[in-house]
Design an enzyme around this catalytic site. Structure first.
Site, PDB file in Angstrom:
ATOM      1  CB  SER A  14      62.196 -10.064 -20.992  1.00  0.00           C
ATOM      2  OG  SER A  14      60.547 -11.335 -20.766  1.00  0.00           O
ATOM      3  CG  ASN A  15      57.683 -11.911 -25.394  1.00  0.00           C
ATOM      4  OD1 ASN A  15      58.642 -12.307 -25.551  1.00  0.00           O
ATOM      5  ND2 ASN A  15      58.015 -12.810 -23.553  1.00  0.00           N
ATOM      6  CG  LEU A  82      49.182 -11.025 -17.937  1.00  0.00           C
ATOM      7  CD1 LEU A  82      49.976 -11.318 -16.884  1.00  0.00           C
ATOM      8  CD2 LEU A  82      49.352 -11.891 -19.100  1.00  0.00           C
ATOM      9  CE  LYS A  83      41.771  -3.517 -18.269  1.00  0.00           C
ATOM     10  NZ  LYS A  83      41.165  -4.352 -17.399  1.00  0.00           N
ATOM     11  CB  ILE A  85      41.645  -6.803 -25.493  1.00  0.00           C
ATOM     12  CG1 ILE A  85      43.057  -7.059 -25.142  1.00  0.00           C
ATOM     13  CG2 ILE A  85      41.123  -5.831 -27.108  1.00  0.00           C
ATOM     14  CD1 ILE A  85      43.874  -6.694 -26.296  1.00  0.00           C
ATOM     15  CG  ASN A  99      48.182 -12.906 -27.671  1.00  0.00           C
ATOM     16  OD1 ASN A  99      49.005 -12.334 -26.842  1.00  0.00           O
ATOM     17  ND2 ASN A  99      47.887 -13.907 -26.607  1.00  0.00           N
ATOM     18  CG  HIS A 101      49.562 -18.513 -24.424  1.00  0.00           C
ATOM     19  ND1 HIS A 101      49.369 -18.549 -23.070  1.00  0.00           N
ATOM     20  CD2 HIS A 101      49.461 -19.798 -24.232  1.00  0.00           C
ATOM     21  CE1 HIS A 101      48.872 -18.803 -22.471  1.00  0.00           C
ATOM     22  NE2 HIS A 101      49.015 -20.028 -23.231  1.00  0.00           N
ATOM     23  CG  ASP A 142      45.717 -17.291 -24.728  1.00  0.00           C
ATOM     24  OD1 ASP A 142      46.132 -16.137 -24.903  1.00  0.00           O
ATOM     25  OD2 ASP A 142      45.875 -18.480 -23.857  1.00  0.00           O
ATOM     26  CD  GLU A 171      56.591 -15.851 -23.946  1.00  0.00           C
ATOM     27  OE1 GLU A 171      56.205 -15.188 -24.229  1.00  0.00           O
ATOM     28  OE2 GLU A 171      56.770 -17.172 -22.483  1.00  0.00           O
TER      29      GLU A 171
HETATM   30  C1  GAR Z   1      55.354 -14.276 -21.983  1.00  0.00           C
HETATM   31  O1  GAR Z   1      56.164 -15.591 -21.100  1.00  0.00           O
HETATM   32  C2  GAR Z   1      54.330 -13.900 -22.214  1.00  0.00           C
HETATM   33  O2  GAR Z   1      54.258 -15.327 -23.024  1.00  0.00           O
HETATM   34  C3  GAR Z   1      52.999 -14.055 -20.531  1.00  0.00           C
HETATM   35  O3  GAR Z   1      53.616 -13.644 -19.800  1.00  0.00           O
HETATM   36  C4  GAR Z   1      55.414 -12.822 -20.302  1.00  0.00           C
HETATM   37  C5  GAR Z   1      55.467 -11.867 -20.187  1.00  0.00           C
HETATM   38  O4  GAR Z   1      56.724 -11.962 -19.559  1.00  0.00           O
HETATM   39  N1  GAR Z   1      51.526 -14.167 -21.589  1.00  0.00           N
HETATM   40  C6  GAR Z   1      50.977 -15.107 -21.528  1.00  0.00           C
HETATM   41  O5  GAR Z   1      50.880 -15.558 -20.419  1.00  0.00           O
HETATM   42  C7  GAR Z   1      49.722 -15.020 -22.276  1.00  0.00           C
HETATM   43  N2  GAR Z   1      48.650 -15.320 -22.474  1.00  0.00           N
HETATM   44  P1  GAR Z   1      57.414 -10.845 -19.909  1.00  0.00           P
HETATM   45  O6  GAR Z   1      57.354  -9.579 -19.519  1.00  0.00           O
HETATM   46  O7  GAR Z   1      59.126 -10.516 -19.360  1.00  0.00           O
HETATM   47  O8  GAR Z   1      57.366 -10.121 -21.597  1.00  0.00           O
END
Ligand code: GAR
Length: 198
Positions: A14-15, A82-83, A85, A99, A101, A142, A171
């Protein structure tokens, strides 16, 4: 010249969608990478005609590094990637890898804190406020210089779902704003601090 950007994802994206829908005068998303073949975000990219790439599983870090270097990128956005790097890639994109968070770093972040697990931890702890952070990625999860933060109030009747949803909406605004500033050369890193220009 517009900045060439890649967005790395692992799931829903979604981001990524917020970034694909934004029109950056000084930047364009030319590549979307996922470590998961079934990530819905890949379909979002394809719908917009953006190239997608899934690194080779057997040779993951090398495959990802080569693809990103060959793409002649100016920047990388980690949007729910979520991997961990590889250090070499982090080094190649120092102060050029953003990034996002779903908390106010340095709270509720680091290894094990990702996606809805963050909202779960926030609710269990009982904090009144949480939020969103964008930062430049460094070798530690982070941890890098903070670009923008935005506060989200926690309501007494919040569930993981309601809180995550409100955080996610913020976000989408913050990630677009961060990329816009980056593309406009309006983020200057000085040690741990990011100076925000016009
Ligand atoms: C988001 O909330 C992002 O901030 C988080 O994963 C989600 C992905 O949502 N990232 C982390 O937690 C990184 N540590 P999305 O796939 O809908 O964008």
């Amino acid at each position: 010249m517009k900045k060439r950007l890649a967005v790395l994802i692992s799931g829903n994206g979604s981001n990524l969608q917020a970034l694909l829908d934004a029109s950056f005068t000084q930047g364009e998303i030319i590549l979307v990478v996922s470590n998961k073949r079934n990530a819905y975000g890949l379909q979002r990219a394809e719908k917009k005609g953006v190239e997608t790439f899934i690194p080779d599983k057997e040779n993951y870090d090398v495959s990802l590094y080569e693809k990103l270097m060959n793409a002649k990128l100016d920047g990388i956005v980690l949007a729910g990637y979520l991997k961990i790097i590889d250090k070499k890639l982090i080094g190649a994109f120092e102060n050029r890898m953003i990034n996002i968070h779903p908390s106010l770093i340095p709270s509720f972040c680091g290894r094990g804190f990702y996606g809805e697990r963050v909202a779960q931890a926030v609710l269990e702890y009982g904090v009144r406020y949480t939020g969103v952070t964008t930062h430049f990625a460094t070798e530690l999860a982070d941890e890098g210089p903070i670009i923008f933060q935005e506060v989200v109030a926690v309501n007494p009747d919040d569930t993981v779902e309601t809180l995550s949803k409100r955080v996610l909406e913020i976000e989408h605004q913050i990630i677009v704003k961060s990329v816009e500033y980056f593309c406009n050369d309006a983020l200057e890193v000085q040690g741990r601090h990011v100076l925000i220009g016009a």
